[in-house]
Scaffold this active site. Sequence first.
Site, PDB file in Angstrom:
ATOM      1  N   ASP A 122     -21.205   3.873 -67.328  1.00 17.60           N
ATOM      2  CA  ASP A 122     -20.257   4.975 -67.257  1.00 17.60           C
ATOM      3  C   ASP A 122     -19.363   4.913 -68.486  1.00 17.60           C
ATOM      4  OD1 ASP A 122     -21.174   5.921 -64.796  1.00 17.60           O
ATOM      5  OD2 ASP A 122     -19.733   4.758 -63.640  1.00 17.60           O
ATOM      6  N   ASP A 138     -23.816  11.845 -63.656  1.00 15.81           N
ATOM      7  CA  ASP A 138     -22.853  12.193 -62.607  1.00 15.81           C
ATOM      8  C   ASP A 138     -22.415  13.657 -62.740  1.00 15.81           C
ATOM      9  OD1 ASP A 138     -22.960   9.517 -61.778  1.00 15.81           O
ATOM     10  OD2 ASP A 138     -21.203   8.970 -62.961  1.00 15.81           O
TER      11      ASP A 138
END
Length: 175
Positions: A122, A138
């Site tokens: 991330d 995401d």
Amino acid sequence: MNKQKKHLLIADFLGLAALVLADQFTKYIAVIHLKDQPAIPIIDNVLELNYLENRGAAFGMLQNQKVFFVFVAILILTVIGYVLFKAPEKKKYTILHVLLVMIASGALGNMIDRLRFEYVVDFISFVLINFPIFNVADIYVTVATVALVILLLFVYKEDDLNFISFKQKKFREVK
């Protein structure tokens, strides 16, 4: 399978491949340029790039549950594959294909990370509201899921989704 259906499924696969490649490329760039580096502000006090190895889900829930996440991703991919295969070739289902391919791409992109690294890369941080750090996969899942809910609630009618039914078709007995 007719020719139009075959072309539609090929387009779905190519879209999936392109989106997964884009996700994996952005994660690769994040690893190269952000790992072990301080956060890079994009918009001061709003958006920054900040590397994180996420071993859980959103908000750090379910840490180190790789098998569970991979199982859920495979289940999601299977259901999406079934719906894409069963969806009629009519133009009104094109947006359904796009949204499901986006969701599948996000699930597959994060599953690839979990299988390769034991975590998901991330790197996008929306610091204005202290939102969890996320990635391109995401974004695919979130945007497409919201759009899909709107589509199912306000656009498609119940009869538009009959193709998803698992019920056996009744055949008339020939006498």
